[in-house]
Design a protein around this motif. Structure first.
Motif, PDB file in Angstrom:
ATOM      1  N   LEU A  59       0.824  -1.214   0.000  1.00  0.00           N
ATOM      2  CA  LEU A  59       0.000   0.000   0.000  1.00  0.00           C
ATOM      3  C   LEU A  59       0.856   1.261   0.000  1.00  0.00           C
ATOM      4  O   LEU A  59       0.542   2.216  -0.696  1.00  0.00           O
ATOM      5  CB  LEU A  59      -0.933   0.015   1.211  1.00  0.00           C
ATOM      6  CG  LEU A  59      -2.128  -0.921   1.148  1.00  0.00           C
ATOM      7  CD1 LEU A  59      -2.938  -0.820   2.432  1.00  0.00           C
ATOM      8  CD2 LEU A  59      -2.996  -0.619  -0.044  1.00  0.00           C
ATOM      9  N   VAL A  60       1.921   1.248   0.783  1.00  0.00           N
ATOM     10  CA  VAL A  60       2.812   2.410   0.825  1.00  0.00           C
ATOM     11  C   VAL A  60       3.351   2.702  -0.569  1.00  0.00           C
ATOM     12  O   VAL A  60       3.497   3.855  -0.963  1.00  0.00           O
ATOM     13  CB  VAL A  60       3.973   2.176   1.833  1.00  0.00           C
ATOM     14  CG1 VAL A  60       5.078   3.213   1.670  1.00  0.00           C
ATOM     15  CG2 VAL A  60       3.445   2.186   3.263  1.00  0.00           C
ATOM     16  N   ASN A  61       3.587   1.645  -1.346  1.00  0.00           N
ATOM     17  CA  ASN A  61       4.104   1.798  -2.701  1.00  0.00           C
ATOM     18  C   ASN A  61       2.996   2.014  -3.734  1.00  0.00           C
ATOM     19  O   ASN A  61       3.258   2.038  -4.929  1.00  0.00           O
ATOM     20  CB  ASN A  61       4.949   0.577  -3.083  1.00  0.00           C
ATOM     21  CG  ASN A  61       6.206   0.487  -2.250  1.00  0.00           C
ATOM     22  OD1 ASN A  61       6.814   1.504  -1.913  1.00  0.00           O
ATOM     23  ND2 ASN A  61       6.603  -0.720  -1.893  1.00  0.00           N
ATOM     24  N   GLY A  62       1.754   2.165  -3.257  1.00  0.00           N
ATOM     25  CA  GLY A  62       0.644   2.465  -4.151  1.00  0.00           C
ATOM     26  C   GLY A  62       0.062   1.263  -4.874  1.00  0.00           C
ATOM     27  O   GLY A  62      -0.731   1.405  -5.791  1.00  0.00           O
ATOM     28  N   SER A  63       0.462   0.054  -4.473  1.00  0.00           N
ATOM     29  CA  SER A  63      -0.037  -1.156  -5.117  1.00  0.00           C
ATOM     30  C   SER A  63      -1.127  -1.780  -4.244  1.00  0.00           C
ATOM     31  O   SER A  63      -0.878  -2.120  -3.087  1.00  0.00           O
ATOM     32  CB  SER A  63       1.111  -2.148  -5.302  1.00  0.00           C
ATOM     33  OG  SER A  63       0.622  -3.358  -5.825  1.00  0.00           O
ATOM     34  N   ILE A  64      -2.321  -1.919  -4.812  1.00  0.00           N
ATOM     35  CA  ILE A  64      -3.405  -2.428  -3.968  1.00  0.00           C
ATOM     36  C   ILE A  64      -3.928  -3.831  -4.305  1.00  0.00           C
ATOM     37  O   ILE A  64      -4.699  -4.365  -3.524  1.00  0.00           O
ATOM     38  CB  ILE A  64      -4.581  -1.430  -3.923  1.00  0.00           C
ATOM     39  CG1 ILE A  64      -5.176  -1.184  -5.285  1.00  0.00           C
ATOM     40  CG2 ILE A  64      -4.170  -0.145  -3.267  1.00  0.00           C
ATOM     41  CD1 ILE A  64      -6.410  -0.322  -5.245  1.00  0.00           C
ATOM     42  N   PRO A  65      -3.509  -4.493  -5.379  1.00  0.00           N
ATOM     43  CA  PRO A  65      -4.076  -5.819  -5.660  1.00  0.00           C
ATOM     44  C   PRO A  65      -3.888  -6.849  -4.541  1.00  0.00           C
ATOM     45  O   PRO A  65      -4.813  -7.606  -4.247  1.00  0.00           O
ATOM     46  CB  PRO A  65      -3.370  -6.258  -6.945  1.00  0.00           C
ATOM     47  CG  PRO A  65      -3.033  -4.969  -7.629  1.00  0.00           C
ATOM     48  CD  PRO A  65      -2.687  -4.030  -6.497  1.00  0.00           C
ATOM     49  N   ALA A  66      -2.729  -6.901  -3.918  1.00  0.00           N
ATOM     50  CA  ALA A  66      -2.511  -7.892  -2.848  1.00  0.00           C
ATOM     51  C   ALA A  66      -3.452  -7.639  -1.671  1.00  0.00           C
ATOM     52  O   ALA A  66      -4.031  -8.580  -1.113  1.00  0.00           O
ATOM     53  CB  ALA A  66      -1.059  -7.867  -2.383  1.00  0.00           C
ATOM     54  N   MET A  67      -3.634  -6.375  -1.309  1.00  0.00           N
ATOM     55  CA  MET A  67      -4.542  -6.055  -0.203  1.00  0.00           C
ATOM     56  C   MET A  67      -5.979  -6.359  -0.594  1.00  0.00           C
ATOM     57  O   MET A  67      -6.758  -6.845   0.223  1.00  0.00           O
ATOM     58  CB  MET A  67      -4.391  -4.594   0.207  1.00  0.00           C
ATOM     59  CG  MET A  67      -5.334  -4.194   1.320  1.00  0.00           C
ATOM     60  SD  MET A  67      -5.199  -5.186   2.837  1.00  0.00           S
ATOM     61  CE  MET A  67      -3.761  -4.450   3.569  1.00  0.00           C
ATOM     62  N   MET A  68      -6.360  -6.090  -1.832  1.00  0.00           N
ATOM     63  CA  MET A  68      -7.714  -6.400  -2.285  1.00  0.00           C
ATOM     64  C   MET A  68      -7.970  -7.898  -2.150  1.00  0.00           C
ATOM     65  O   MET A  68      -9.012  -8.317  -1.639  1.00  0.00           O
ATOM     66  CB  MET A  68      -7.911  -5.982  -3.744  1.00  0.00           C
ATOM     67  CG  MET A  68      -7.991  -4.505  -3.958  1.00  0.00           C
ATOM     68  SD  MET A  68      -9.511  -3.785  -3.356  1.00  0.00           S
ATOM     69  CE  MET A  68     -10.638  -4.372  -4.595  1.00  0.00           C
ATOM     70  N   THR A  69      -7.021  -8.704  -2.585  1.00  0.00           N
ATOM     71  CA  THR A  69      -7.161 -10.149  -2.482  1.00  0.00           C
ATOM     72  C   THR A  69      -7.295 -10.563  -1.027  1.00  0.00           C
ATOM     73  O   THR A  69      -8.146 -11.375  -0.669  1.00  0.00           O
ATOM     74  CB  THR A  69      -5.956 -10.854  -3.130  1.00  0.00           C
ATOM     75  OG1 THR A  69      -5.897 -10.453  -4.499  1.00  0.00           O
ATOM     76  CG2 THR A  69      -6.073 -12.356  -3.042  1.00  0.00           C
TER      77      THR A  69
END
Length: 125
Positions: A79-89
């Motif tokens: 999330l800090v790096n602006g990537s949300i797919p892993a958190m969404m999963t």
């Protein structure tokens, strides 16, 4: 009001292209002229929830309710790096989490700043 720009919506669309619920949420955010809280409230009502607060307070309270899960170190870095797919999963594997609201909750946290959002938990360590 938390405003999501059309550029930010496009960025989230590219990251979440394979997630139909995320696309539905992003469409609604776009239809609400980027008003994240307004879109989240509409999604909550569609999901059968009965929000009894103003839009901004309600989305903030929902995000805080899930802070311990969202701020887990293994997902927080993404999330800090602006990537949300892993958190969404991750969120969609939690039965109690309203899946249709994952996108607006995560965008809300990104707009606030992940470290700022997670700071109250950091002080407990």
């Amino acid at each position: 009001m938390t405003k999501v720009t059309s550029q930010e919506i496009a960025q989230f669309r590219s990251q979440l292209a394979d997630d139909s619920q995320a696309m539905e949420a992003l469409d609604l955010i776009e239809d609400c002229d980027g008003d994240l809280e307004d879109a989240a409230m509409s999604l909550a009502i569609r999901a059968g929830q009965q929000p009894e607060r103003t839009n901004a307070e309600w989305l903030d309270a929902l995000a805080r309710k899930w802070r311990a899960v969202i701020c887990e170190q293994e997902y927080r870095e993404d999330l800090v790096n602006g990537s949300i797919p892993a958190m969404m999963t991750h969120l969609t594997t939690i039965p109690a989490f309203p899946k249709i609201l994952a996108t607006p909750v995560l965008i809300y946290i990104l707009k606030q700043g992940v470290n700022t959002f997670c700071e109250p938990l950091d002080s407990l360590k």
